[in-house]
Design a protein around this motif. Structure first.
Motif, PDB file in Angstrom:
ATOM      1  N   PHE A 347      36.553  33.571  28.657  1.00  0.00           N
ATOM      2  CA  PHE A 347      37.951  33.483  29.075  1.00  0.00           C
ATOM      3  C   PHE A 347      38.437  34.814  29.632  1.00  0.00           C
ATOM      4  O   PHE A 347      39.123  34.853  30.662  1.00  0.00           O
ATOM      5  N   SER A 348      38.091  35.910  28.955  1.00  0.00           N
ATOM      6  CA  SER A 348      38.534  37.232  29.400  1.00  0.00           C
ATOM      7  C   SER A 348      38.017  37.540  30.797  1.00  0.00           C
ATOM      8  O   SER A 348      38.743  38.082  31.641  1.00  0.00           O
ATOM      9  N   ALA A 349      36.751  37.192  31.066  1.00  0.00           N
ATOM     10  CA  ALA A 349      36.165  37.456  32.383  1.00  0.00           C
ATOM     11  C   ALA A 349      36.874  36.634  33.462  1.00  0.00           C
ATOM     12  O   ALA A 349      37.217  37.149  34.532  1.00  0.00           O
ATOM     13  N   TRP A 350      37.075  35.349  33.181  1.00  0.00           N
ATOM     14  CA  TRP A 350      37.768  34.507  34.160  1.00  0.00           C
ATOM     15  C   TRP A 350      39.204  34.977  34.362  1.00  0.00           C
ATOM     16  O   TRP A 350      39.686  35.082  35.499  1.00  0.00           O
ATOM     17  N   TYR A 351      39.890  35.290  33.267  1.00  0.00           N
ATOM     18  CA  TYR A 351      41.296  35.675  33.370  1.00  0.00           C
ATOM     19  C   TYR A 351      41.436  37.023  34.071  1.00  0.00           C
ATOM     20  O   TYR A 351      42.390  37.238  34.831  1.00  0.00           O
ATOM     21  N   GLY A 352      40.507  37.933  33.834  1.00  0.00           N
ATOM     22  CA  GLY A 352      40.542  39.211  34.541  1.00  0.00           C
ATOM     23  C   GLY A 352      40.423  39.011  36.041  1.00  0.00           C
ATOM     24  O   GLY A 352      41.139  39.656  36.829  1.00  0.00           O
ATOM     25  N   ALA A 353      39.516  38.116  36.451  1.00  0.00           N
ATOM     26  CA  ALA A 353      39.385  37.810  37.879  1.00  0.00           C
ATOM     27  C   ALA A 353      40.663  37.165  38.411  1.00  0.00           C
ATOM     28  O   ALA A 353      41.102  37.465  39.534  1.00  0.00           O
ATOM     29  N   TYR A 354      41.248  36.304  37.629  1.00  0.00           N
ATOM     30  CA  TYR A 354      42.508  35.666  38.036  1.00  0.00           C
ATOM     31  C   TYR A 354      43.605  36.710  38.253  1.00  0.00           C
ATOM     32  O   TYR A 354      44.325  36.680  39.261  1.00  0.00           O
ATOM     33  N   LEU A 355      43.709  37.659  37.326  1.00  0.00           N
ATOM     34  CA  LEU A 355      44.754  38.679  37.434  1.00  0.00           C
ATOM     35  C   LEU A 355      44.587  39.535  38.687  1.00  0.00           C
ATOM     36  O   LEU A 355      45.579  39.903  39.337  1.00  0.00           O
ATOM     37  N   LEU A 356      43.346  39.871  39.020  1.00  0.00           N
ATOM     38  CA  LEU A 356      43.104  40.783  40.133  1.00  0.00           C
ATOM     39  C   LEU A 356      43.027  40.081  41.490  1.00  0.00           C
ATOM     40  O   LEU A 356      43.269  40.712  42.520  1.00  0.00           O
ATOM     41  N   LEU A 357      42.718  38.786  41.486  1.00  0.00           N
ATOM     42  CA  LEU A 357      42.510  38.091  42.759  1.00  0.00           C
ATOM     43  C   LEU A 357      43.602  37.081  43.112  1.00  0.00           C
ATOM     44  O   LEU A 357      43.875  36.860  44.290  1.00  0.00           O
ATOM     45  N   ILE A 358      44.207  36.482  42.103  1.00  0.00           N
ATOM     46  CA  ILE A 358      45.130  35.374  42.364  1.00  0.00           C
ATOM     47  C   ILE A 358      46.558  35.690  41.937  1.00  0.00           C
ATOM     48  O   ILE A 358      47.519  35.384  42.653  1.00  0.00           O
ATOM     49  N   TRP A 359      46.714  36.304  40.787  1.00  0.00           N
ATOM     50  CA  TRP A 359      48.038  36.636  40.276  1.00  0.00           C
ATOM     51  C   TRP A 359      48.753  37.550  41.249  1.00  0.00           C
ATOM     52  O   TRP A 359      48.175  38.484  41.792  1.00  0.00           O
ATOM     53  N   ARG A 360      50.026  37.280  41.494  1.00  0.00           N
ATOM     54  CA  ARG A 360      50.731  37.955  42.591  1.00  0.00           C
ATOM     55  C   ARG A 360      51.410  39.252  42.204  1.00  0.00           C
ATOM     56  O   ARG A 360      52.024  39.910  43.062  1.00  0.00           O
ATOM     57  N   TYR A 361      51.386  39.622  40.923  1.00  0.00           N
ATOM     58  CA  TYR A 361      52.028  40.853  40.484  1.00  0.00           C
ATOM     59  C   TYR A 361      51.003  41.766  39.829  1.00  0.00           C
ATOM     60  O   TYR A 361      49.837  41.419  39.676  1.00  0.00           O
TER      61      TYR A 361
END
Length: 363
Positions: A347-361
Motif C-alpha cells: 500500500f505504501s509503495a502504491w500510495y507513494g506513487a499516487y502522491l507523486l504522480l496523480i495527487w494534485r497538491y
C-alpha cells in the motif's frame, strides 16, 4: 566492521529493501503514466524545489515566504551540490537517503534498547511503510529531522545528556517539528536538575536543546522586524496558523462524512490512529519523554489550521507512536509479522506513487 553496525545491519537491510521496492513501483507506474522521471519526482517538486532554490540563491530573493523553510537542509544541499552530478536538487535526494538510513539506525537502537532487537527491527520496518514513506527518500526534511530526533531520544533514554542536547540543538535548525523534541528533551533535563541527578550534564543539555529552534525563529523575527516574524510568515504566506484544533476537527468530520479523495481519507485515518497511539503510549507506560515528544508533535499538527492533506506527512517524524505496535508485533510469529509488513509495504509503495504522480497538491 564495528559490532554496533553489524547488529544494526538487519534493520538497515530491511529499510533499504522496502524503499528500493517502493522506488521500483514508482518507476513502473511512472513509466505507465508518463511525464516524470523518478529522480525528478523525488527531488524537484513542491518543498524540495523550495529547498533547492534557497540552497542556490539564499533566502533574500525568495523572502519572506522562504523563511518558513528552516536552514540546515538547504545549507547541506549548498555544500554537497558542487560535488554532486546533476542539478542541485540531486544533492537533496542523496542527503534524504543518507538521513533516512541514519534515522533507521537510530530507531533500531531505540527499540532494541527499550525492548529487544526484534522490536527495533520492526520499528524500522513500520516507519518505512508509513503511507507517506516515499517522503523519507525525497528532497524533504522529514528524514533529516527524524535522524536527529531518534538519536537524541536514544541518547536521552541511555543517559547521554550532552549528546541529547546537542542533537536537539541541530534538529532545531531542521524543521518546526523540533518544538516537540525541545519540549521532551528540555523537560527531561529540567526534571533531572530538580532531582539533582547526573551533575552538570542535564544543565548543559537543557541549555543547548532550544538554541537551534529559538535561534532560527529569532533570526526570522529580526529579518522581518517583528518578534513573531516566523509565525506571521506561516500564517500569512502559507495559510498555516494555530487555531487550537478547530480546523482539523471540522475537516475530519467533513472528509469522513462525504465522498472525498483517497488522500483525505488516508490523512483522516492517520490522525485518528495517531490519537489512539498517543493514548496507548501513555497507558503502556513507555518512558515519559518519548510520550511527550509524540504527544506534543501530534498536538501541534492537530492545533494548526490549513493543509489537511499534508498532516499525515507531518506525522512521519512521530516514530515514538509506533513503539507499541512494534513491541506487540515482536511477540507474534515472524511469518505473520512479515505478512503484515508486506501488505503495508504494497500500500505504501502504491500510495507513494499516487502522491507523486496523480495527487494534485504537495504530499
Amino acid at each position: 566492521m564495528p559490532e554496533p553496525v553489524l547488529r544494526a545491519l538487519p534493520a538497515l537491510g530491511v529499510f533499504v529493501g522496502l524503499h528500493l521496492a517502493g522506488v521500483v513501483v514508482l518507476a513502473v507506474i511512472s513509466h505507465q503514466v508518463g511525464g516524470w522521471d523518478v529522480p525528478s519526482l523525488l527531488g524537484n517538486r513542491y518543498d524540495s524545489h523550495w529547498y533547492s532554490r534557497i540552497a542556490n540563491d539564499g533566502y533574500g530573493p525568495h523572502a519572506p515566504k522562504a523563511y518558513a523553510m528552516f536552514p540546515l537542509f538547504p545549507a547541506m544541499i549548498a555544500v554537497l551540490a558542487p560535488i554532486t552530478p546533476g542539478p542541485s536538487w540531486t544533492a537533496g535526494v542523496l542527503i534524504a537517503w543518507g538521513a533516512a538510513l541514519a534515522a533507521a539506525w537510530g530507531l533500531y537502537l531505540l527499540g532494541a534498547h527499550l525492548r529487544d532487537r526484534r522490536t527495533g527491527i520492526l520499528l524500522v520496518a513500520l516507519w518505512a511503510v508509513l503511507p507517506h514513506a516515499v517522503i523519507q527518500v525525497s528532497g524533504y526534511t522529514e528524514s533529516l529531522f527524524t535522524a536527529f530526533a531518534a538519536w537524541a531520544l536514544y541518547a536521552l533514554v541511555s543517559g547521554r545528556w550532552v549528546i541529547a542536547g546537542g542533537l536537539t540543538l541541530v534538529a532545531g535548525l531542521t524543521r518546526p517539528s523540533a518544538s516537540a523534541l525541545v519540549a521532551a528533551v528540555g523537560l527531561a533535563a529540567a526534571v533531572a536538575v530538580v532531582r539533582g541527578r547526573d551533575g552538570w550534564r542535564p544543565w548543559l543539555c537543557g541549555a543547548l536543546a532550544p538554541v537551534g529552534f529559538l535561534g532560527y525563529v529569532g533570526w526570522v523575527g529580526l529579518r522581518m522586524d517583528r518578534w513573531d516574524g516566523y509565525f506571521w510568515v506561516q500564517a500569512n504566506e502559507w495559510g498555516s496558523k494555530f487555531d487550537g484544533g478547530g480546523y482539523t476537527v471540522e475537516a475530519l468530520w467533513q472528509y469522513l462524512t462525504r465522498r472525498s479523495d483517497i488522500a483525505f481519507y488516508v490523512c483522516a485515518f492517520a490522525l485518528l490512529a495517531a490519537l489512539l497511539l498517543v493514548v496507548l503510549l501513555a497507558v503502556e507506560r513507555w518512558p515519559w519523554p518519548l510520550f511527550v515528544y509524540g504527544a506534543v508533535l501530534f498536538a501541534t499538527i492537530v492545533a494548526t489550521a490549513g493543509y489537511f492533506h499534508s498532516k499525515a506527512r507531518l506525522l512521519v517524524p512521530a516514530f515514538t507512536l509506533l513503539l507499541p505496535i512494534a513491541a506487540g508485533m515482536a511477540k507474534i510469529r515472524v511469518r505473520n509479522a512479515a505478512l503484515i509488513i508486506g501488505v503495508l509495504a504494497l500500500f505504501s509503495a502504491w500510495y507513494g506513487a499516487y502522491l507523486l504522480l496523480i495527487w494534485r497538491y504537495s504530499p
